[in-house]
Design a protein around this motif. Structure first.
Motif, PDB file in Angstrom:
ATOM      1  N   GLN A 143       0.021 -27.975 -28.663  1.00  0.00           N
ATOM      2  CA  GLN A 143      -1.114 -27.466 -29.392  1.00  0.00           C
ATOM      3  C   GLN A 143      -2.330 -28.036 -28.680  1.00  0.00           C
ATOM      4  O   GLN A 143      -2.370 -28.776 -27.855  1.00  0.00           O
ATOM      5  N   MET A 144      -3.636 -27.016 -29.169  1.00  0.00           N
ATOM      6  CA  MET A 144      -4.651 -27.258 -28.696  1.00  0.00           C
ATOM      7  C   MET A 144      -5.576 -27.955 -29.822  1.00  0.00           C
ATOM      8  O   MET A 144      -6.664 -28.574 -29.688  1.00  0.00           O
ATOM      9  N   GLY A 145      -4.909 -28.258 -31.062  1.00  0.00           N
ATOM     10  CA  GLY A 145      -5.610 -28.816 -32.201  1.00  0.00           C
ATOM     11  C   GLY A 145      -5.462 -30.344 -32.173  1.00  0.00           C
ATOM     12  O   GLY A 145      -4.722 -30.867 -31.479  1.00  0.00           O
ATOM     13  N   VAL A 146      -6.435 -31.000 -32.528  1.00  0.00           N
ATOM     14  CA  VAL A 146      -6.375 -32.358 -32.818  1.00  0.00           C
ATOM     15  C   VAL A 146      -6.274 -33.018 -34.328  1.00  0.00           C
ATOM     16  O   VAL A 146      -6.579 -32.282 -35.063  1.00  0.00           O
ATOM     17  N   PRO A 147      -5.796 -34.219 -34.379  1.00  0.00           N
ATOM     18  CA  PRO A 147      -5.431 -34.925 -33.613  1.00  0.00           C
ATOM     19  C   PRO A 147      -3.666 -34.781 -32.882  1.00  0.00           C
ATOM     20  O   PRO A 147      -3.247 -34.247 -33.871  1.00  0.00           O
ATOM     21  N   VAL A 148      -3.699 -35.267 -31.916  1.00  0.00           N
ATOM     22  CA  VAL A 148      -2.281 -35.521 -31.523  1.00  0.00           C
ATOM     23  C   VAL A 148      -2.340 -36.852 -30.978  1.00  0.00           C
ATOM     24  O   VAL A 148      -2.916 -37.460 -30.537  1.00  0.00           O
ATOM     25  N   ILE A 149      -1.004 -37.504 -31.803  1.00  0.00           N
ATOM     26  CA  ILE A 149      -1.001 -38.873 -31.848  1.00  0.00           C
ATOM     27  C   ILE A 149       0.392 -39.204 -30.996  1.00  0.00           C
ATOM     28  O   ILE A 149       1.575 -38.573 -31.562  1.00  0.00           O
ATOM     29  N   LEU A 150       0.289 -40.094 -30.390  1.00  0.00           N
ATOM     30  CA  LEU A 150       1.858 -40.467 -29.429  1.00  0.00           C
ATOM     31  C   LEU A 150       1.853 -41.929 -29.940  1.00  0.00           C
ATOM     32  O   LEU A 150       0.751 -42.730 -30.016  1.00  0.00           O
ATOM     33  N   ILE A 151       3.030 -42.007 -30.500  1.00  0.00           N
ATOM     34  CA  ILE A 151       3.766 -43.362 -30.906  1.00  0.00           C
ATOM     35  C   ILE A 151       4.901 -43.471 -30.042  1.00  0.00           C
ATOM     36  O   ILE A 151       5.791 -43.083 -30.202  1.00  0.00           O
ATOM     37  N   ASN A 152       4.727 -44.562 -29.062  1.00  0.00           N
ATOM     38  CA  ASN A 152       5.822 -44.697 -28.113  1.00  0.00           C
ATOM     39  C   ASN A 152       6.292 -43.510 -27.447  1.00  0.00           C
ATOM     40  O   ASN A 152       7.588 -43.313 -27.357  1.00  0.00           O
ATOM     41  N   ASN A 153       5.395 -42.522 -27.017  1.00  0.00           N
ATOM     42  CA  ASN A 153       5.681 -41.334 -26.628  1.00  0.00           C
ATOM     43  C   ASN A 153       6.198 -40.346 -27.428  1.00  0.00           C
ATOM     44  O   ASN A 153       6.633 -39.187 -26.734  1.00  0.00           O
ATOM     45  N   HIS A 154       6.450 -40.705 -28.639  1.00  0.00           N
ATOM     46  CA  HIS A 154       6.986 -39.393 -29.569  1.00  0.00           C
ATOM     47  C   HIS A 154       5.774 -38.996 -30.142  1.00  0.00           C
ATOM     48  O   HIS A 154       4.606 -39.320 -30.498  1.00  0.00           O
ATOM     49  N   VAL A 155       5.511 -37.515 -30.058  1.00  0.00           N
ATOM     50  CA  VAL A 155       4.384 -36.767 -30.423  1.00  0.00           C
ATOM     51  C   VAL A 155       4.403 -36.386 -31.931  1.00  0.00           C
ATOM     52  O   VAL A 155       5.291 -36.058 -32.425  1.00  0.00           O
ATOM     53  N   VAL A 156       3.195 -36.724 -32.449  1.00  0.00           N
ATOM     54  CA  VAL A 156       2.853 -36.423 -33.899  1.00  0.00           C
ATOM     55  C   VAL A 156       1.771 -35.390 -33.900  1.00  0.00           C
ATOM     56  O   VAL A 156       0.605 -35.921 -33.316  1.00  0.00           O
ATOM     57  N   VAL A 157       1.770 -34.212 -34.392  1.00  0.00           N
ATOM     58  CA  VAL A 157       0.731 -33.175 -34.433  1.00  0.00           C
ATOM     59  C   VAL A 157       0.322 -33.213 -35.653  1.00  0.00           C
ATOM     60  O   VAL A 157       0.532 -33.153 -37.029  1.00  0.00           O
ATOM     61  N   GLY A 158      -1.305 -33.601 -35.602  1.00  0.00           N
ATOM     62  CA  GLY A 158      -1.884 -33.481 -36.924  1.00  0.00           C
ATOM     63  C   GLY A 158      -1.657 -35.225 -37.516  1.00  0.00           C
ATOM     64  O   GLY A 158      -1.134 -36.010 -36.928  1.00  0.00           O
ATOM     65  N   PHE A 159      -2.479 -35.295 -38.654  1.00  0.00           N
ATOM     66  CA  PHE A 159      -2.295 -36.615 -39.108  1.00  0.00           C
ATOM     67  C   PHE A 159      -1.352 -36.618 -40.304  1.00  0.00           C
ATOM     68  O   PHE A 159      -1.771 -36.627 -41.525  1.00  0.00           O
ATOM     69  N   ASN A 160      -0.356 -36.507 -39.805  1.00  0.00           N
ATOM     70  CA  ASN A 160       1.023 -36.470 -40.745  1.00  0.00           C
ATOM     71  C   ASN A 160       1.600 -38.016 -41.006  1.00  0.00           C
ATOM     72  O   ASN A 160       2.435 -38.670 -40.180  1.00  0.00           O
ATOM     73  N   VAL A 161       1.152 -38.668 -42.236  1.00  0.00           N
ATOM     74  CA  VAL A 161       1.420 -40.042 -42.513  1.00  0.00           C
ATOM     75  C   VAL A 161       2.868 -40.312 -42.681  1.00  0.00           C
ATOM     76  O   VAL A 161       3.206 -41.308 -42.029  1.00  0.00           O
ATOM     77  N   SER A 162       3.572 -39.373 -43.231  1.00  0.00           N
ATOM     78  CA  SER A 162       5.121 -39.402 -43.385  1.00  0.00           C
ATOM     79  C   SER A 162       5.839 -39.758 -41.954  1.00  0.00           C
ATOM     80  O   SER A 162       6.708 -40.582 -41.865  1.00  0.00           O
ATOM     81  N   GLN A 163       5.489 -38.810 -40.981  1.00  0.00           N
ATOM     82  CA  GLN A 163       6.000 -38.843 -39.680  1.00  0.00           C
ATOM     83  C   GLN A 163       5.547 -40.118 -38.946  1.00  0.00           C
ATOM     84  O   GLN A 163       6.206 -40.706 -38.239  1.00  0.00           O
ATOM     85  N   ILE A 164       4.183 -40.525 -38.924  1.00  0.00           N
ATOM     86  CA  ILE A 164       3.779 -41.547 -38.417  1.00  0.00           C
ATOM     87  C   ILE A 164       4.469 -42.886 -38.682  1.00  0.00           C
ATOM     88  O   ILE A 164       5.051 -43.743 -38.308  1.00  0.00           O
ATOM     89  N   GLU A 165       4.587 -42.933 -40.113  1.00  0.00           N
ATOM     90  CA  GLU A 165       5.097 -44.179 -40.818  1.00  0.00           C
ATOM     91  C   GLU A 165       6.659 -44.309 -40.389  1.00  0.00           C
ATOM     92  O   GLU A 165       7.212 -45.452 -40.114  1.00  0.00           O
ATOM     93  N   ARG A 166       7.321 -43.119 -40.257  1.00  0.00           N
ATOM     94  CA  ARG A 166       8.692 -43.223 -39.811  1.00  0.00           C
ATOM     95  C   ARG A 166       9.030 -43.667 -38.567  1.00  0.00           C
ATOM     96  O   ARG A 166       9.665 -44.584 -38.148  1.00  0.00           O
ATOM     97  N   LEU A 167       8.064 -43.293 -37.558  1.00  0.00           N
ATOM     98  CA  LEU A 167       7.937 -43.654 -36.305  1.00  0.00           C
ATOM     99  C   LEU A 167       7.691 -45.270 -36.115  1.00  0.00           C
ATOM    100  O   LEU A 167       8.167 -45.891 -35.309  1.00  0.00           O
ATOM    101  N   LEU A 168       6.574 -45.733 -36.913  1.00  0.00           N
ATOM    102  CA  LEU A 168       6.501 -47.143 -36.770  1.00  0.00           C
ATOM    103  C   LEU A 168       7.272 -47.868 -37.380  1.00  0.00           C
ATOM    104  O   LEU A 168       7.631 -49.050 -36.816  1.00  0.00           O
ATOM    105  N   SER A 169       7.982 -47.353 -38.375  1.00  0.00           N
ATOM    106  CA  SER A 169       9.157 -48.295 -38.890  1.00  0.00           C
ATOM    107  C   SER A 169      10.358 -48.247 -38.026  1.00  0.00           C
ATOM    108  O   SER A 169      11.080 -49.392 -37.908  1.00  0.00           O
ATOM    109  N   VAL A 170      10.402 -47.424 -37.015  1.00  0.00           N
ATOM    110  CA  VAL A 170      11.626 -47.776 -35.962  1.00  0.00           C
ATOM    111  C   VAL A 170      11.325 -48.879 -35.057  1.00  0.00           C
ATOM    112  O   VAL A 170      12.302 -49.543 -34.616  1.00  0.00           O
ATOM    113  N   HIS A 171      10.214 -49.531 -35.112  1.00  0.00           N
ATOM    114  CA  HIS A 171       9.733 -50.635 -34.287  1.00  0.00           C
ATOM    115  C   HIS A 171       9.266 -51.799 -34.880  1.00  0.00           C
ATOM    116  O   HIS A 171       8.519 -51.748 -35.749  1.00  0.00           O
TER     117      HIS A 171
END
Length: 79
Positions: A51-79
């Motif tokens: 993707q060329m658009g921002v934000p791109v968020i890496l959580i422990n090297n897992h890519v989240v494109v955009g500000f996707n709260v449900s995906q972010i929280e899922r990745l954070l809950s793993v750790h």
């Protein structure tokens, strides 16, 4: 163990600001990379996300494109 969070941003990106506020409100440290000032980082972001658009968020090297709260929280809950 605290997750490793990197946010690829630009100064004018509204959702980048929301993402940073989200992590700050949860007292999670993150590294911000302004791709408008760093062409090499912009290329790295596109290589990782496709993707060329921002934000791109890496959580422990897992890519989240955009500000996707449900995906972010899922990745954070793993750790």
């Amino acid at each position: 163990m605290e997750p490793k969070i990197v946010i690829f941003t630009t100064p004018t990106c509204v959702f980048c600001k929301k993402a940073k506020e989200y992590f700050q409100s949860r007292r999670l440290k993150f590294k911000e990379i302004d791709v408008s000032r760093d062409p090499a980082a912009a290329q790295d972001m596109v290589r990782r996300s496709g993707q060329m658009g921002v934000p791109v968020i890496l959580i422990n090297n897992h890519v989240v494109v955009g500000f996707n709260v449900s995906q972010i929280e899922r990745l954070l809950s793993v750790h």
